[in-house]
Design a protein around this motif. Structure first.
Motif, PDB file in Angstrom:
ATOM      1  N   UNK A 119      28.396  44.824  36.615  1.00  0.00           N
ATOM      2  CA  UNK A 119      28.317  46.215  37.079  1.00  0.00           C
ATOM      3  C   UNK A 119      29.673  46.897  37.100  1.00  0.00           C
ATOM      4  N   UNK A 120      30.704  46.182  36.574  1.00  0.00           N
ATOM      5  CA  UNK A 120      32.052  46.768  36.515  1.00  0.00           C
ATOM      6  C   UNK A 120      32.621  47.102  37.889  1.00  0.00           C
ATOM      7  N   UNK A 121      32.305  46.284  38.878  1.00  0.00           N
ATOM      8  CA  UNK A 121      32.826  46.506  40.224  1.00  0.00           C
ATOM      9  C   UNK A 121      34.068  45.632  40.419  1.00  0.00           C
ATOM     10  N   UNK A 122      35.169  46.241  40.853  1.00  0.00           N
ATOM     11  CA  UNK A 122      36.403  45.471  41.035  1.00  0.00           C
ATOM     12  C   UNK A 122      36.205  44.359  42.081  1.00  0.00           C
ATOM     13  N   UNK A 123      36.935  43.255  41.894  1.00  0.00           N
ATOM     14  CA  UNK A 123      36.839  42.120  42.817  1.00  0.00           C
ATOM     15  C   UNK A 123      38.244  41.702  43.235  1.00  0.00           C
ATOM     16  N   UNK A 124      38.486  41.632  44.525  1.00  0.00           N
ATOM     17  CA  UNK A 124      39.736  41.069  45.042  1.00  0.00           C
ATOM     18  C   UNK A 124      39.401  39.670  45.554  1.00  0.00           C
ATOM     19  N   UNK A 125      40.135  38.671  45.073  1.00  0.00           N
ATOM     20  CA  UNK A 125      39.790  37.282  45.400  1.00  0.00           C
ATOM     21  C   UNK A 125      40.909  36.623  46.191  1.00  0.00           C
ATOM     22  N   UNK A 154      39.544  42.780  33.707  1.00  0.00           N
ATOM     23  CA  UNK A 154      40.714  43.561  34.102  1.00  0.00           C
ATOM     24  C   UNK A 154      40.601  44.096  35.534  1.00  0.00           C
ATOM     25  N   UNK A 155      39.395  44.085  36.093  1.00  0.00           N
ATOM     26  CA  UNK A 155      39.219  44.603  37.457  1.00  0.00           C
ATOM     27  C   UNK A 155      39.229  43.476  38.497  1.00  0.00           C
ATOM     28  N   UNK A 156      39.704  42.289  38.081  1.00  0.00           N
ATOM     29  CA  UNK A 156      39.830  41.186  39.041  1.00  0.00           C
ATOM     30  C   UNK A 156      41.266  41.105  39.548  1.00  0.00           C
ATOM     31  N   UNK A 157      41.401  40.932  40.861  1.00  0.00           N
ATOM     32  CA  UNK A 157      42.721  40.763  41.478  1.00  0.00           C
ATOM     33  C   UNK A 157      42.732  39.431  42.225  1.00  0.00           C
ATOM     34  N   UNK A 158      43.727  38.605  41.960  1.00  0.00           N
ATOM     35  CA  UNK A 158      43.896  37.364  42.713  1.00  0.00           C
ATOM     36  C   UNK A 158      45.087  37.535  43.657  1.00  0.00           C
ATOM     37  N   UNK A 159      44.949  37.096  44.889  1.00  0.00           N
ATOM     38  CA  UNK A 159      46.043  37.274  45.854  1.00  0.00           C
ATOM     39  C   UNK A 159      46.458  35.926  46.450  1.00  0.00           C
ATOM     40  N   UNK A 160      47.027  35.034  45.623  1.00  0.00           N
ATOM     41  CA  UNK A 160      47.341  33.691  46.111  1.00  0.00           C
ATOM     42  C   UNK A 160      48.577  33.628  47.019  1.00  0.00           C
ATOM     43  N   UNK A 161      48.537  32.732  47.991  1.00  0.00           N
ATOM     44  CA  UNK A 161      49.742  32.375  48.747  1.00  0.00           C
ATOM     45  C   UNK A 161      50.423  31.209  48.013  1.00  0.00           C
ATOM     46  N   UNK A 205      39.286  30.984  50.019  1.00  0.00           N
ATOM     47  CA  UNK A 205      38.402  30.031  49.357  1.00  0.00           C
ATOM     48  C   UNK A 205      37.811  30.584  48.061  1.00  0.00           C
ATOM     49  N   UNK A 206      37.880  31.869  47.887  1.00  0.00           N
ATOM     50  CA  UNK A 206      37.483  32.466  46.617  1.00  0.00           C
ATOM     51  C   UNK A 206      38.417  32.005  45.509  1.00  0.00           C
ATOM     52  N   UNK A 207      39.709  31.818  45.843  1.00  0.00           N
ATOM     53  CA  UNK A 207      40.674  31.321  44.861  1.00  0.00           C
ATOM     54  C   UNK A 207      40.415  29.850  44.553  1.00  0.00           C
TER      55      UNK A 207
END
Lengths: 400, 400
Positions: free
Chosen positions: A220-226, A245-252, A229-231
């Motif tokens: 559905x082309x909805x952006x995802x911030x991960x 391109x609408x996926x964002x990963x925010x790792x520590x 535990x999603x990572x």
């Protein structure tokens, strides 16, 4: 070679300029705080139009492309991140408050997370989205977690739809899995962004359902911030985000280490951090990665930006959840802004995921700094959330 | 015809006067904000007694009947709403605080809503009723929702009596349905107003039970404010409210659109909004409709009033729930006031449902404006509820 040296010099010169800019911004902040009592909200504009500030912006813009070329043609170790002009970005993408707008137009966010063990994380992410300025914030969590998350705040809409292995018999898995998916699908198209991971846990059945949710969001082309535990989930299932391109990963630090090992088959390299991050983002098909650290580094595989605004030395758990909720809102706003803006929009970067990360990182840091100045060692995550509104107001005053 | 032209001129003149009034109100607002620091709450009174203000009020009153005639005899497209003098109405209907009165006399409100999915909305409606000044506020919700709603506040009386399909076997429906109704009926006669809809959900079995509750309330002549999923219910079952003068509908943009399509078999007309609203209210048998928007429009099929006091540009979810709870209290007060007042009561409108809507709308807007001036973009519904008391006190100071 000559051209490269010149570029190098400009880069070095620019780093000094950045210091000046930071000082200037600090000055601006103090002046703003004082002048707001006099009802004068235009100080920003005056300073923003100063020649130093404009020259600085020009250099950042010029370097946007320059760095890129440099990366591909010269020694890889030379890549440096460019400090993002986070305040200008926040000012550009934050939508005007217009009385004729109606509920939902400033953003509808959903957090997928919250299980028997974790309930704080999804709450922090979801409430942060509201405090940044989203209109509606949902949480999709397990049945056990829902009453607790609901009780934290009546402002959230909490759906008790996820299931963990312990409550599902082997033979019912298929039926329940599709029921879960149907419940989320009913809402999917309404959301501007999903945040997947805060307090999700690692139950295999639950993670299978969440993988499906991610596939549907992507369709559905909805952006995802991960985050969180999603990572963990996507590190072992890179196809879930690869090339999106609408996926964002925010790792520590630790989550980043696992990603680097898995994707680049190497160890984390602190010296060439920008180059490694860029390679990682590129290798996962130009997803955007926000690598959390002393400075946050952001790359979509094409460019690397950093956000170094001073935050807080407190490392209480939950700050990552604020960040993921904030990035989700700013990403939605950036996407709206870019699709609405005419070609004159003077943002050099056009990737809403990168813009969302820069804005979210800066906002989180400002709020943490403000909270720490009040609460010092006893600062907890809720205190930082309480400062999000003031931080945004300092950068981008509401127009009424 | 001559008389009509004169009326027309007065109307046109009045629109200009309205602008002056709004400017005056803005001025007053600014002065109030500043003077509140000096503890001077009487500025209102001073300004309210100015000749300009009094002349304006006289004109609004005179036009109350004039507009009505105009509607029926002249070009329908010319109908305009008259800005209600909300502050005078609030002052007139709010009961005096008298130490000899006892618990319950200032209002007993019940919210029918709250299901597995939604718990915030019924809480917002019920707590707003208390914060406006009702003595007792009840919530009738599903068994799942009750502990959560109770946890939001010990001030509410929460009855876990409603049931959703998933927890009721087909063969038990009839028994359970009459059990639910009996539980609500025990209390029914004590309530001054019901609010039906906040967080009700759309479960078919639950909505069937609620339809019965509405029929019983109507038999007992208890006013009903209908919002959210309650509007979804009545749009498909208009007989539930049709011809019931004590029914109030409070649709937002989308809910209004569905009503217009269903009842008038046409699309929403923004140019002739007042006329269309009047037709809609008339067609449903003179129920009162509060159409929420940039200005709120209110009609009972006989007259159209507007409330345009500046509110807030924030559109966070939950504001409609505050409104429904507030309208319920003011409607009860207006009903008490009208039945107690001698024929000298100088309110031009005698419909308690319309008066309740005007007062509720104005109160909500004032509180939202106050909350926004403090919290800006991070304003959430709870912040607005926290400002209800101050807003009422500004308009109608407690006499002790």
């Amino acid at each position: 070679m000559k051209a490269l040296e010149v570029l190098h010099d400009i880069l070095a010169w620019d780093v000094n300029k950045e210091c000046c800019l930071l000082m200037l911004m600090n000055m601006k902040h103090v002046m703003n705080s004082q002048l707001s009592f006099l009802g004068c909200a235009n100080t920003c504009m005056l300073l923003a139009s100063s020649p130093v500030f404009r020259r600085q912006q020009f250099l950042i813009r010029s370097l946007g492309g320059g760095i890129h070329h440099h990366t591909h043609s010269a020694n890889m170790q030379d890549l440096r991140s460019v400090e993002a002009d986070a305040e200008s970005i926040i000012q550009a993408i934050t939508p005007a408050l217009d009385p004729s707008r109606h509920k939902g137009q400033a953003g509808k966010i959903a957090v997928i997370g919250g299980c028997r063990e974790y309930t704080g994380a999804p709450y922090f992410a979801a409430i942060s989205a509201l405090k940044i300025g989203a209109d509606l914030s949902h949480v999709f969590c397990t049945k056990d977690a829902a009453p607790v998350i609901k009780s934290y705040s009546p402002e959230l809409i909490v759906h008790p739809v996820l299931e963990e292995s312990y409550s599902v018999r082997e033979e019912d898995r298929k039926v329940i899995s599709s029921k879960v998916l149907a419940e989320v699908d009913k809402w999917m198209e309404r959301f501007d962004c999903l945040v997947i991971g805060p307090g999700l846990g690692r139950d295999p059945f639950l993670l299978d359902c969440v993988s499906e949710i991610m596939r549907h969001a992507r369709q559905s082309n909805i952006p995802i911030v991960i985050d969180g535990d999603g990572l963990f989930l996507i590190t072992d299932n890179l196809d879930l985000v690869s090339g999106y391109a609408l996926a964002v990963l925010t790792p520590n630090v630790n989550e980043y280490k696992r990603l680097v090992q898995k994707v680049l088959s190497s160890e984390v390299n602190d010296v060439g951090a920008s180059q490694q991050l860029l390679s990682l983002a590129k290798k996962i098909g130009n997803v955007t990665i926000l690598k959390k650290g002393k400075s946050d580094l952001i790359s979509d595989g094409d460019t690397v930006k950093s956000v170094s605004i001073y935050g807080s030395p407190r490392r209480c758990g939950g700050q990552g959840d604020i960040l993921s909720g904030s990035v989700a809102v700013f990403l939605s706003w950036a996407r709206q802004h870019i699709s609405a803006a005419d070609s004159n929009s003077n943002l050099s970067c056009k990737n809403p995921a990168v813009l969302g990360c820069i804005a979210g990182s800066a906002m989180m840091r400002k709020a943490a700094s403000l909270a720490f100045s009040n609460k010092k060692r006893s600062t907890v995550t809720g205190d930082i959330i309480g400062c999000l509104g003031k931080s945004l107001e300092d950068i981008c005053p509401a127009n009424s």
